[in-house]
Design a protein around this motif. Structure first.
Motif, PDB file in Angstrom:
ATOM      1  N   HIS A 169       0.857  -1.178   0.000  1.00 18.16           N
ATOM      2  CA  HIS A 169       0.000   0.000   0.000  1.00 18.16           C
ATOM      3  C   HIS A 169       0.897   1.233   0.000  1.00 18.16           C
ATOM      4  N   ASN A 170       0.294   2.398  -0.030  1.00 14.29           N
ATOM      5  CA  ASN A 170       1.056   3.638  -0.204  1.00 14.29           C
ATOM      6  C   ASN A 170       1.515   4.268   1.110  1.00 14.29           C
ATOM      7  N   GLY A 171       1.307   3.576   2.228  1.00 19.56           N
ATOM      8  CA  GLY A 171       1.807   4.086   3.499  1.00 19.56           C
ATOM      9  C   GLY A 171       0.894   5.050   4.212  1.00 19.56           C
ATOM     10  N   HIS A 172      -0.252   5.360   3.629  1.00 19.85           N
ATOM     11  CA  HIS A 172      -1.188   6.285   4.271  1.00 19.85           C
ATOM     12  C   HIS A 172      -2.136   5.520   5.187  1.00 19.85           C
ATOM     13  N   PRO A 173      -2.677   6.172   6.206  1.00 20.21           N
ATOM     14  CA  PRO A 173      -3.597   5.483   7.115  1.00 20.21           C
ATOM     15  C   PRO A 173      -4.915   5.168   6.429  1.00 20.21           C
ATOM     16  N   PHE A 174      -5.576   4.107   6.887  1.00 20.59           N
ATOM     17  CA  PHE A 174      -6.897   3.757   6.375  1.00 20.59           C
ATOM     18  C   PHE A 174      -7.939   4.640   7.033  1.00 20.59           C
ATOM     19  N   ARG A 175      -8.820   5.220   6.239  1.00 24.98           N
ATOM     20  CA  ARG A 175      -9.916   6.043   6.758  1.00 24.98           C
ATOM     21  C   ARG A 175     -11.243   5.435   6.319  1.00 24.98           C
ATOM     22  N   SER A 176     -12.199   5.378   7.228  1.00 19.81           N
ATOM     23  CA  SER A 176     -13.489   4.762   6.955  1.00 19.81           C
ATOM     24  C   SER A 176     -14.331   5.618   6.012  1.00 19.81           C
ATOM     25  N   THR A 177     -14.676   5.047   4.866  1.00 16.68           N
ATOM     26  CA  THR A 177     -15.561   5.742   3.929  1.00 16.68           C
ATOM     27  C   THR A 177     -16.971   5.821   4.493  1.00 16.68           C
ATOM     28  N   ALA A 178     -17.388   4.791   5.219  1.00 22.45           N
ATOM     29  CA  ALA A 178     -18.723   4.794   5.820  1.00 22.45           C
ATOM     30  C   ALA A 178     -18.869   5.962   6.783  1.00 22.45           C
ATOM     31  N   ASN A 179     -17.888   6.170   7.653  1.00 23.15           N
ATOM     32  CA  ASN A 179     -17.955   7.288   8.606  1.00 23.15           C
ATOM     33  C   ASN A 179     -17.974   8.624   7.874  1.00 23.15           C
ATOM     34  N   TRP A 180     -17.187   8.730   6.808  1.00 22.91           N
ATOM     35  CA  TRP A 180     -17.131   9.968   6.031  1.00 22.91           C
ATOM     36  C   TRP A 180     -18.494  10.272   5.427  1.00 22.91           C
ATOM     37  N   LEU A 181     -19.166   9.248   4.878  1.00 23.05           N
ATOM     38  CA  LEU A 181     -20.486   9.428   4.275  1.00 23.05           C
ATOM     39  C   LEU A 181     -21.538   9.735   5.338  1.00 23.05           C
ATOM     40  N   LEU A 182     -21.427   9.107   6.499  1.00 23.29           N
ATOM     41  CA  LEU A 182     -22.383   9.349   7.588  1.00 23.29           C
ATOM     42  C   LEU A 182     -22.308  10.791   8.074  1.00 23.29           C
TER      43      LEU A 182
END
Length: 283
Positions: A169-182
């Protein structure tokens, strides 16, 4: 001065001390600590023997999240339609491992620039805007969820099936798309699942979908290979096929790979209360 044998013992001790199983998890000790258990488990013939060895050689240590909350999620191997070239809805590249990606153990993931200098690897948004080498093409939402899962299978019109295996992966943290949409009110709490997000993507505009995907800066690269005969699951980060109800994925920032973990949890998909020993074989 110590004797030659004493000197050798000192050197071996220093090597063992340096050969930590995981720098982020000192509680796991070093590889020398694990050799007796590995040797004992090599010769067990049945489940009762394996259980006896585990109980005799290991002492359970409870792991608690700092906030007192833990999450246990299931893994599945997605199967998606794909094409060799862009066609119709199959426009998103399944990205190959890039030549400019550099992994520095214990430091991070970097991008090698043409002048030889290095910088932190770009985010998902920057990567998709710059373009990638494509192994195949699939629906944008399918590639996105393939990257979240980390591996899967691609099925082509001629019936050929290829494994898309995690490469980096590119070394960036995983961020929740579900939380972003909510947070934006674009989905309801009841839609905060893979199926719900996919349904939202099907009715949203391409620009909204891209914005939502870019909210997760982590970007995963793959390699393609033909499935081997007898394989029951995808290969994990340790390079071995994952075993159903036998393998578990962990965060390397906190846990080492290859360590047995006894899990006690509530898993509706497994009938409610569930417990069992899993081995950390994926991330």
């Amino acid at each position: 001065m110590p004797s030659r044998s004493q000197s050798l013992d000192i050197v071996l001790a220093q090597v063992a001390e340096l050969d930590a199983l995981a720098g982020a998890a000192p509680w796991a000790g070093n590889t020398q600590d694990w050799l007796p258990a590995c040797a004992a488990l090599e010769v067990v013939k049945d489940e009762p023997s394996a259980r006896a060895v585990i109980q005799a050689l290991f002492r359970p240590v409870e792991i608690k999240a700092p906030d007192g909350k833990s999450r246990f999620t299931g893994y599945f191997e997605p199967v998606y339609e794909a094409r060799a070239t862009p066609e119709g809805d199959f426009t998103e590249p399944v990205p190959a491992y890039p030549d400019d990606l550099v992994r520095r153990s214990g430091v991070g993931i970097f991008q090698r620039l043409p002048n030889g200098q290095q910088r932190p690897y770009p985010s998902r948004k920057e990567i998709t805007e710059a373009g990638v080498e494509a192994l195949a093409y699939a629906h944008p939402a399918d590639v996105f969820f393939l990257q979240i899962q980390g591996s899967g299978k691609l099925v082509f019109p001629d019936g050929k099936v290829l494994k898309a295996s995690y490469a980096s992966h590119n070394g960036h943290p995983f961020r929740s798309t579900a939380n972003w949409l909510l947070k934006r009110g674009w989905i309801s709490r009841g839609e905060a699942s893979m199926q719900g997000i996919r349904a939202w993507m099907d009715r949203a505009t391409p620009q909204q979908v891209r914005e939502a995907m870019n909210a997760n800066p982590r970007y995963v690269f793959f390699s393609l290979e033909e499935p081997k005969d007898g394989e029951t699951g995808p290969s994990g980060a340790m390079g071995v096929p994952l075993t159903p109800l036998g393998s578990v994925a962990v965060d390397r920032e906190y846990n080492p790979m290859g360590v047995p973990m006894f899990i006690q949890t509530t898993a509706p998909g497994l009938g409610g209360e569930w417990s069992g020993m899993l081995v950390a074989q994926d991330t």
